[in-house]
Design a protein around this motif. Structure first.
Motif, PDB file in Angstrom:
ATOM      1  N   LEU A   1       1.059  -1.287   0.118  1.00  0.00           N
ATOM      2  CA  LEU A   1       0.009   0.186   0.007  1.00  0.00           C
ATOM      3  C   LEU A   1       0.849   1.127  -0.023  1.00  0.00           C
ATOM      4  O   LEU A   1       0.371   2.335  -0.648  1.00  0.00           O
ATOM      5  CB  LEU A   1      -0.928   0.034   1.323  1.00  0.00           C
ATOM      6  CG  LEU A   1      -2.332  -0.782   1.158  1.00  0.00           C
ATOM      7  CD1 LEU A   1      -2.814  -0.699   2.498  1.00  0.00           C
ATOM      8  CD2 LEU A   1      -3.279   0.140   0.279  1.00  0.00           C
TER       9      LEU A   1
ATOM     10  N   ASP B   1      -0.139   3.735   5.919  1.00  0.00           N
ATOM     11  CA  ASP B   1      -0.742   3.103   6.894  1.00  0.00           C
ATOM     12  C   ASP B   1      -2.221   3.230   6.914  1.00  0.00           C
ATOM     13  O   ASP B   1      -2.774   4.006   7.653  1.00  0.00           O
ATOM     14  CB  ASP B   1      -0.037   3.569   8.289  1.00  0.00           C
ATOM     15  CG  ASP B   1      -0.674   2.591   9.425  1.00  0.00           C
ATOM     16  OD1 ASP B   1      -0.800   1.448   9.294  1.00  0.00           O
ATOM     17  OD2 ASP B   1      -0.840   3.293  10.650  1.00  0.00           O
ATOM     18  N   LEU B   2      -2.637   2.228   6.202  1.00  0.00           N
ATOM     19  CA  LEU B   2      -4.104   2.103   6.011  1.00  0.00           C
ATOM     20  C   LEU B   2      -4.941   2.053   7.515  1.00  0.00           C
ATOM     21  O   LEU B   2      -5.905   2.858   7.542  1.00  0.00           O
ATOM     22  CB  LEU B   2      -4.928   1.219   5.085  1.00  0.00           C
ATOM     23  CG  LEU B   2      -6.311   1.072   5.047  1.00  0.00           C
ATOM     24  CD1 LEU B   2      -6.741   2.122   4.424  1.00  0.00           C
ATOM     25  CD2 LEU B   2      -6.643  -0.428   3.990  1.00  0.00           C
ATOM     26  N   ALA B   3      -4.332   1.357   8.444  1.00  0.00           N
ATOM     27  CA  ALA B   3      -4.985   1.123   9.794  1.00  0.00           C
ATOM     28  C   ALA B   3      -5.301   2.320  10.459  1.00  0.00           C
ATOM     29  O   ALA B   3      -6.168   2.645  11.139  1.00  0.00           O
ATOM     30  CB  ALA B   3      -4.013   0.118  10.394  1.00  0.00           C
TER      31      ALA B   3
ATOM     32  N   VAL C   1      -6.069  -4.548  11.167  1.00  0.00           N
ATOM     33  CA  VAL C   1      -5.799  -4.157   9.657  1.00  0.00           C
ATOM     34  C   VAL C   1      -4.680  -3.978   9.272  1.00  0.00           C
ATOM     35  O   VAL C   1      -4.040  -4.314   8.320  1.00  0.00           O
ATOM     36  CB  VAL C   1      -6.430  -2.257   9.614  1.00  0.00           C
ATOM     37  CG1 VAL C   1      -6.208  -2.034   8.167  1.00  0.00           C
ATOM     38  CG2 VAL C   1      -8.193  -2.613   9.988  1.00  0.00           C
ATOM     39  N   ARG C   2      -3.621  -3.854  10.238  1.00  0.00           N
ATOM     40  CA  ARG C   2      -2.314  -3.566  10.115  1.00  0.00           C
ATOM     41  C   ARG C   2      -1.520  -4.812   9.677  1.00  0.00           C
ATOM     42  O   ARG C   2      -0.663  -4.986   8.945  1.00  0.00           O
ATOM     43  CB  ARG C   2      -1.432  -2.835  11.274  1.00  0.00           C
ATOM     44  CG  ARG C   2      -0.357  -2.088  10.860  1.00  0.00           C
ATOM     45  CD  ARG C   2       0.188  -1.279  12.036  1.00  0.00           C
ATOM     46  NE  ARG C   2      -0.743  -0.018  11.967  1.00  0.00           N
ATOM     47  CZ  ARG C   2      -1.364   0.720  13.018  1.00  0.00           C
ATOM     48  NH1 ARG C   2      -1.539   0.132  14.107  1.00  0.00           N
ATOM     49  NH2 ARG C   2      -1.875   1.658  12.873  1.00  0.00           N
TER      50      ARG C   2
ATOM     51  N   GLN D   1      -3.355  -5.573   5.849  1.00  0.00           N
ATOM     52  CA  GLN D   1      -3.593  -4.412   5.034  1.00  0.00           C
ATOM     53  C   GLN D   1      -2.714  -4.739   3.567  1.00  0.00           C
ATOM     54  O   GLN D   1      -3.617  -4.492   2.387  1.00  0.00           O
ATOM     55  CB  GLN D   1      -3.344  -3.061   5.471  1.00  0.00           C
ATOM     56  CG  GLN D   1      -2.131  -2.888   6.067  1.00  0.00           C
ATOM     57  CD  GLN D   1      -1.701  -1.371   6.601  1.00  0.00           C
ATOM     58  OE1 GLN D   1      -2.843  -0.857   6.814  1.00  0.00           O
ATOM     59  NE2 GLN D   1      -0.657  -1.090   6.975  1.00  0.00           N
ATOM     60  N   ASP D   2      -1.487  -4.904   3.603  1.00  0.00           N
ATOM     61  CA  ASP D   2      -0.631  -5.220   2.300  1.00  0.00           C
ATOM     62  C   ASP D   2      -1.179  -6.490   1.572  1.00  0.00           C
ATOM     63  O   ASP D   2      -1.246  -6.353   0.512  1.00  0.00           O
ATOM     64  CB  ASP D   2       0.614  -5.416   2.789  1.00  0.00           C
ATOM     65  CG  ASP D   2       1.105  -3.785   3.011  1.00  0.00           C
ATOM     66  OD1 ASP D   2       0.870  -2.781   2.240  1.00  0.00           O
ATOM     67  OD2 ASP D   2       2.172  -3.560   3.660  1.00  0.00           O
TER      68      ASP D   2
ATOM     69  N   PHE E   1      -4.654  -5.813   0.011  1.00  0.00           N
ATOM     70  CA  PHE E   1      -4.220  -4.782  -0.858  1.00  0.00           C
ATOM     71  C   PHE E   1      -3.861  -5.423  -2.238  1.00  0.00           C
ATOM     72  O   PHE E   1      -4.210  -5.442  -3.248  1.00  0.00           O
ATOM     73  CB  PHE E   1      -3.409  -3.619  -0.491  1.00  0.00           C
ATOM     74  CG  PHE E   1      -3.000  -2.654  -1.735  1.00  0.00           C
ATOM     75  CD1 PHE E   1      -3.776  -2.113  -2.548  1.00  0.00           C
ATOM     76  CD2 PHE E   1      -1.526  -2.944  -2.008  1.00  0.00           C
ATOM     77  CE1 PHE E   1      -3.372  -1.125  -3.543  1.00  0.00           C
ATOM     78  CE2 PHE E   1      -1.089  -2.037  -3.126  1.00  0.00           C
ATOM     79  CZ  PHE E   1      -2.082  -1.142  -3.771  1.00  0.00           C
TER      80      PHE E   1
ATOM     81  N   THR F   1      -9.597  -1.563  -0.817  1.00  0.00           N
ATOM     82  CA  THR F   1      -8.988  -2.241   0.275  1.00  0.00           C
ATOM     83  C   THR F   1      -9.617  -1.571   1.629  1.00  0.00           C
ATOM     84  O   THR F   1      -9.846  -2.253   2.474  1.00  0.00           O
ATOM     85  CB  THR F   1      -7.467  -1.954   0.233  1.00  0.00           C
ATOM     86  OG1 THR F   1      -6.969  -2.904  -0.710  1.00  0.00           O
ATOM     87  CG2 THR F   1      -6.659  -2.778   1.412  1.00  0.00           C
ATOM     88  N   GLN F   2      -9.707  -0.287   1.502  1.00  0.00           N
ATOM     89  CA  GLN F   2     -10.206   0.244   2.602  1.00  0.00           C
ATOM     90  C   GLN F   2     -11.561   0.012   2.723  1.00  0.00           C
ATOM     91  O   GLN F   2     -12.163  -0.018   4.201  1.00  0.00           O
ATOM     92  CB  GLN F   2     -10.078   2.023   2.530  1.00  0.00           C
ATOM     93  CG  GLN F   2     -10.549   2.902   3.518  1.00  0.00           C
ATOM     94  CD  GLN F   2     -10.048   4.180   3.528  1.00  0.00           C
ATOM     95  OE1 GLN F   2     -10.542   5.087   4.336  1.00  0.00           O
ATOM     96  NE2 GLN F   2      -9.507   4.409   2.390  1.00  0.00           N
TER      97      GLN F   2
ATOM     98  N   PHE G   1     -11.812  -3.241   4.560  1.00  0.00           N
ATOM     99  CA  PHE G   1     -11.672  -3.318   5.962  1.00  0.00           C
ATOM    100  C   PHE G   1     -13.084  -2.601   6.896  1.00  0.00           C
ATOM    101  O   PHE G   1     -13.486  -3.051   7.948  1.00  0.00           O
ATOM    102  CB  PHE G   1     -10.406  -2.692   6.456  1.00  0.00           C
ATOM    103  CG  PHE G   1      -9.421  -3.500   6.313  1.00  0.00           C
ATOM    104  CD1 PHE G   1      -9.273  -4.620   7.064  1.00  0.00           C
ATOM    105  CD2 PHE G   1      -8.434  -3.226   5.128  1.00  0.00           C
ATOM    106  CE1 PHE G   1      -8.279  -5.582   6.787  1.00  0.00           C
ATOM    107  CE2 PHE G   1      -7.266  -4.220   5.052  1.00  0.00           C
ATOM    108  CZ  PHE G   1      -7.143  -5.191   5.740  1.00  0.00           C
TER     109      PHE G   1
END
Ligand SMILES: [Zn+2]
Lengths: 154, 193
Positions: A64, A67-69, B25-26, B29-30, B33, B50-51, B54
């Motif tokens: 990505l 940090d989407l989180a 999520v962390r 996430q990758d 994605f 991706t967002q 979640f």
């Protein structure tokens, strides 16, 4: 796949593919292994499948890049009523009284069923289904139940 | 994958702990994605999706049960979201064996001159494989990604896609066959250019 290999025959591709993945039971695995030892056609086919697997696993990994989180956490903090939250004071304690009470009434309606039934399955599951009810048909995750491991579904 | 730390995070997230959900999520996430990006192709759209995945997972989290594997549950949501985009684009094509030259899938043999650890050594090979992957029907591409990139078992793939394990076995074999045929076709094109 025959036990007596012929020079030209169509390999059992699903069988070879599952053999590569270690997804055959012991008996099938042995049968394929014995066949492979005597059949260059199937051995060649298996080598192709293995090479494809190796290549796909070696593809560059995208990420990505941010940090989407952290973004999600901010979004959730901004829209807290969507959660079935025991720690609701986290978000409404600081609000002006009028807004706070209106919000807590609204939240109470949402949370009531979940709190009354405690940790029972019914209320949260219905809440989850409602989420999907609001989505267009393509988003329907009607099969969420199938995510459950066999035998554990009531 | 489903370790104690993860179970603890899920339990806390279910109680409304946003920080615990962010930690989940962390963790994923990758990977989510990457899966979506390879499935739909467009980077910006993949980020949005991706967002969205979640956020949907967060909304559906109260319905999650410890019997379900979190990863397959999450990827199922991603799968549904990506499929929706693909449908909107009208890019979904189902099994395209009819498009393959007859017999190509059965007599193609590996190139003995290339050692496995060198196969993707050059940029050209990577590009060919990427192109091959993008040209596959979405359901073939998807099952390859789950198997080879996510390293999912057939049981996990079945749960993610909502199909029977027998279907996983046959679809994966068809997907691999189509990928090999496509890759070899592209390699052949390049040699003749
Ligand atoms: Zn054979």
């Amino acid at each position: 796949m025959n036990d007596q290999p012929t020079p030209m025959h169509a390999p059992d591709l699903p069988g070879l593919s599952a053999y590569l993945d270690g997804e055959l039971d012991a008996e099938e695995r042995q049968r394929v292994a014995i066949h492979l030892a005597a059949c260059p056609v199937c051995t060649g086919r298996l080598a192709e499948l293995a090479a494809l697997s190796t290549d796909l696993r070696a593809l560059p990994e995208e990420s990505l890049g941010f940090d989407l989180a952290g973004v999600i956490e901010s979004r959730l903090a901004a829209a807290p009523r969507r959660t079935v939250a025991r720690r609701r004071r986290d978000w409404w304690m600081g609000w002006p009284a009028a807004v706070g009470s209106a919000a807590s009434i609204a939240a109470g309606v949402l949370m009531g069923s979940a709190l009354v039934t405690g940790s029972a399955a019914a209320a949260p599951r219905m809440a989850a289904m409602r989420v999907f009810d609001t989505m267009p048909p393509g988003n329907l995750c009607v099969g969420l139940e199938s995510c459950y491991v066999k035998g554990s579904v009531k | 994958m489903a370790d104690d730390a993860e179970s603890e995070l899920i339990a806390r997230a279910q109680e409304g702990d946003h920080r615990a959900f962010a930690a989940l999520v962390r963790r994923y996430q990758d990977r989510v994605f990457r899966f979506i990006l390879r499935l739909i192709g467009a980077r910006d759209e993949a980020m949005d999706l991706t967002q969205e995945t979640f956020m949907k997972a967060h909304q559906a989290l109260p319905g999650w049960r410890p019997e379900a594997q979190f990863r397959t549950w999450l990827f199922r949501i991603a799968h549904n979201a990506a499929l929706d985009v693909l449908r909107r684009r009208e890019r979904i094509e189902f099994v395209s064996f009819a498009d393959l030259p007859a017999g190509e899938e059965d007599h193609a043999l590996p190139d003995p001159a290339r050692q496995p650890d060198q196969r993707l050594a050059d940029r050209q090979s990577i590009e060919l494989l990427e192109r091959t992957l993008q040209e596959l029907p979405a359901e073939h591409r998807e099952i390859l990604l789950l198997r080879e990139l996510e390293d999912m078992s057939y049981t996990e793939i079945a749960a993610t896609l909502g199909i029977a394990e027998g279907t996983v076995k046959s679809r994966l074999a068809r997907a691999r066959s189509a990928a090999i045929a496509g890759y070899q076709r592209h390699s052949g094109d390049n040699r003749h250019e």
